[in-house]
Design an enzyme around this catalytic site. Structure first.
Site, mmCIF file in Angstrom:
data_model
loop_
_atom_site.group_PDB
_atom_site.id
_atom_site.type_symbol
_atom_site.label_atom_id
_atom_site.label_comp_id
_atom_site.label_asym_id
_atom_site.label_seq_id
_atom_site.Cartn_x
_atom_site.Cartn_y
_atom_site.Cartn_z
ATOM 1 C CE LYS A 171 11.871 1.696 -1.084
ATOM 2 N NZ LYS A 171 12.401 1.469 -2.416
ATOM 3 C CG LEU A 174 -1.894 -1.253 1.202
ATOM 4 C CD1 LEU A 174 -2.578 -1.434 2.548
ATOM 5 C CD2 LEU A 174 -2.920 -1.108 0.085
ATOM 6 N N PRO A 175 0.299 2.429 -0.208
ATOM 7 C CG PRO A 175 -1.064 4.075 -1.200
ATOM 8 C CD PRO A 175 -1.115 2.712 -0.566
HETATM 9 P P1 NDP Z 1 0.308 2.594 -6.419
HETATM 10 O O1 NDP Z 1 -0.145 3.984 -6.137
HETATM 11 O O2 NDP Z 1 0.494 2.161 -7.828
HETATM 12 O O3 NDP Z 1 -0.694 1.543 -5.723
HETATM 13 C C1 NDP Z 1 -1.179 1.768 -4.440
HETATM 14 C C2 NDP Z 1 -2.097 0.636 -4.034
HETATM 15 O O4 NDP Z 1 -2.633 0.943 -2.740
HETATM 16 C C3 NDP Z 1 -3.294 0.451 -4.956
HETATM 17 O O5 NDP Z 1 -3.648 -0.904 -4.956
HETATM 18 C C4 NDP Z 1 -4.370 1.280 -4.256
HETATM 19 O O6 NDP Z 1 -5.685 0.881 -4.556
HETATM 20 C C5 NDP Z 1 -4.054 0.973 -2.818
HETATM 21 N N1 NDP Z 1 -4.586 1.999 -1.912
HETATM 22 C C6 NDP Z 1 -4.346 3.318 -1.936
HETATM 23 N N2 NDP Z 1 -4.984 3.927 -0.924
HETATM 24 C C7 NDP Z 1 -5.659 2.960 -0.261
HETATM 25 C C8 NDP Z 1 -6.500 2.960 0.877
HETATM 26 N N3 NDP Z 1 -6.781 4.084 1.550
HETATM 27 N N4 NDP Z 1 -7.037 1.787 1.267
HETATM 28 C C9 NDP Z 1 -6.753 0.637 0.612
HETATM 29 N N5 NDP Z 1 -5.962 0.574 -0.481
HETATM 30 C C10 NDP Z 1 -5.422 1.726 -0.895
HETATM 31 O O7 NDP Z 1 1.651 2.422 -5.568
HETATM 32 P P2 NDP Z 1 2.926 1.516 -5.899
HETATM 33 O O8 NDP Z 1 2.498 0.127 -6.160
HETATM 34 O O9 NDP Z 1 3.800 2.228 -6.847
HETATM 35 O O10 NDP Z 1 3.666 1.606 -4.475
HETATM 36 C C11 NDP Z 1 3.269 0.833 -3.358
HETATM 37 C C12 NDP Z 1 4.362 0.941 -2.310
HETATM 38 O O11 NDP Z 1 5.581 0.447 -2.861
HETATM 39 C C13 NDP Z 1 4.637 2.382 -1.843
HETATM 40 O O12 NDP Z 1 4.935 2.382 -0.473
HETATM 41 C C14 NDP Z 1 5.879 2.758 -2.664
HETATM 42 O O13 NDP Z 1 6.644 3.769 -2.008
HETATM 43 C C15 NDP Z 1 6.595 1.424 -2.759
HETATM 44 N N6 NDP Z 1 7.494 1.244 -3.888
HETATM 45 C C16 NDP Z 1 7.127 1.621 -5.157
HETATM 46 C C17 NDP Z 1 8.003 1.451 -6.222
HETATM 47 C C18 NDP Z 1 7.644 1.879 -7.622
HETATM 48 O O14 NDP Z 1 8.547 1.959 -8.464
HETATM 49 N N7 NDP Z 1 6.371 2.147 -7.931
HETATM 50 C C19 NDP Z 1 9.334 0.856 -6.023
HETATM 51 C C20 NDP Z 1 9.592 0.424 -4.677
HETATM 52 C C21 NDP Z 1 8.709 0.637 -3.666
HETATM 53 P P3 NDP Z 1 -6.477 1.489 -5.823
HETATM 54 O O15 NDP Z 1 -6.173 0.558 -6.959
HETATM 55 O O16 NDP Z 1 -7.899 1.463 -5.373
HETATM 56 O O17 NDP Z 1 -5.976 2.881 -6.047
#
Ligand code: NDP
Length: 290
Positions: A166, A63-64
């Site tokens: 991280k 999750l974020p």
């Molecule tokens: P995304 O924004 O692509 O995805 C976020 C996910 O969290 C989605 O499934 C979203 O659901 C869900 N979400 C958001 N808000 C809520 C909420 N209030 N309740 C439940 N679910 C929620 O993020 P990323 O996949 O890019 O990143 C995820 C994590 O990984 C973060 O902590 C990021 O810092 C880390 N990360 C990211 C990298 C990257 O290159 N992208 C690399 C390494 C780490 P919905 O589909 O409904 O929006």
């Protein structure tokens, strides 16, 4: 091993797909359509509701921030069973994670923080580096599962240690992107062709992931894809800054990096990619990379 995967975003979607190659995986996502598509395309099982995830042996959150993880913990807590392992792959806050672990422990649920690095391409190709905080036993349990997502899986220390390293490694990357952008812009202003400046940098001691992989396509080729949200990167650096405060540490470069990234986020907005901070570097100098 029954796995429940919560959070099918840019990272979670491909990670859950790889896990489903060897395990029965139940998926849940806030926006249900994504979970429906995942189940359809990758043979995973759509959770009827969030509580349906509680029956799994292993629950993985991607999750974020730790705030969203905590909200999910709140909702699942009444349904959880003792012996479950909760793997939080979110780039989270170590202080929050330790508290989350305590709440879960009261229900007999084990916790590790297991953030990842390697970007979306690493999640797609199952080549992530994964850093784990938790007991040696839970590290071993987690590694056996997460080997389907990553090549390098490292036990960093106790709960929270994964999240701490991280955000620190992302802070190093942020500072490197910023200083490299500044120096390349200055080279350009001094009349040095950008391609030449990059060539020299990458053949010399200024070389980094930023100069080799991240900046050339943006600054030289003018392609600015969204691969990692600036909002997420800013969150990581702000967590690093809070850890520094907590330690009474003197980290002026870290503080400046946090200020620059937060200002860039305020300027560029939630939809920006993290490397777009290079646009702010140019803007601060009254120019652009065009
Ligand atoms: P995304 O924004 O692509 O995805 C976020 C996910 O969290 C989605 O499934 C979203 O659901 C869900 N979400 C958001 N808000 C809520 C909420 N209030 N309740 C439940 N679910 C929620 O993020 P990323 O996949 O890019 O990143 C995820 C994590 O990984 C973060 O902590 C990021 O810092 C880390 N990360 C990211 C990298 C990257 O290159 N992208 C690399 C390494 C780490 P919905 O589909 O409904 O929006």
């Amino acid at each position: 091993m029954n796995i429940a995967f919560i959070g099918l975003g840019a990272m979670g979607y491909p990670m859950a797909r790889h896990l489903a190659k060897e395990h029965p995986v139940t998926v849940w996502n806030r926006t249900r359509e994504k979970a429906e598509r995942h189940a359809r395309e990758h043979g995973t099982t759509l959770a009827g509701d969030l509580a349906g995830c509680a029956a799994a042996d292993v629950i993985i959150t991607m999750l974020p921030t730790s705030k969203e993880v905590d909200e999910i913990v709140d909702r699942l807590l009444p349904h959880l069973k003792a012996g479950t392992l909760w793997i939080d792959a979110t780039s989270g806050d170590p202080n929050v994670s330790r508290e989350t672990a305590r709440r879960l422990a009261a229900k007999g649920v084990e916790f590790v923080d297991a953030p990842v690095t390697g970007a979306v391409v690493g999640a797609e190709n199952a080549t992530l580096t994964i850093m784990i905080g938790g007991s040696a036993e839970n590290f071993a349990r987690s590694k056996e599962i997460l080997r389907l997502n990553g090549k390098t899986i490292i036990h960093v220390g106790d709960i929270g240690a994964g999240h701490a390293i991280k955000v620190l490694t992302n802070t190093i990357m942020g500072a490197t992107v910023w200083i490299t952008s500044e120096c390349l812009l200055l080279a350009k202003q001094l009349g040095i062709d950008l391609k030449t400046a990059l060539e020299v940098t990458n053949a010399g001691s200024g070389r980094s992931n930023a100069s080799e992989n991240l900046l050339p396509m943006r600054l030289r080729d003018h392609q600015w894809p969204l691969v990692f949200k600036l909002a997420h990167h800013d969150k990581d650096i702000r967590i690093a800054a809070s850890l520094s405060h907590q330690q009474h540490a003197s980290t002026p470069m870290l503080a400046l990096t946090q200020q620059l990234f937060t200002a860039s986020l305020n300027e560029l907005g939630e939809g920006a990619d993290y490397i777009e901070v290079a646009k702010i570097v140019a803007k601060m100098n009254g120019t652009s990379w065009d």
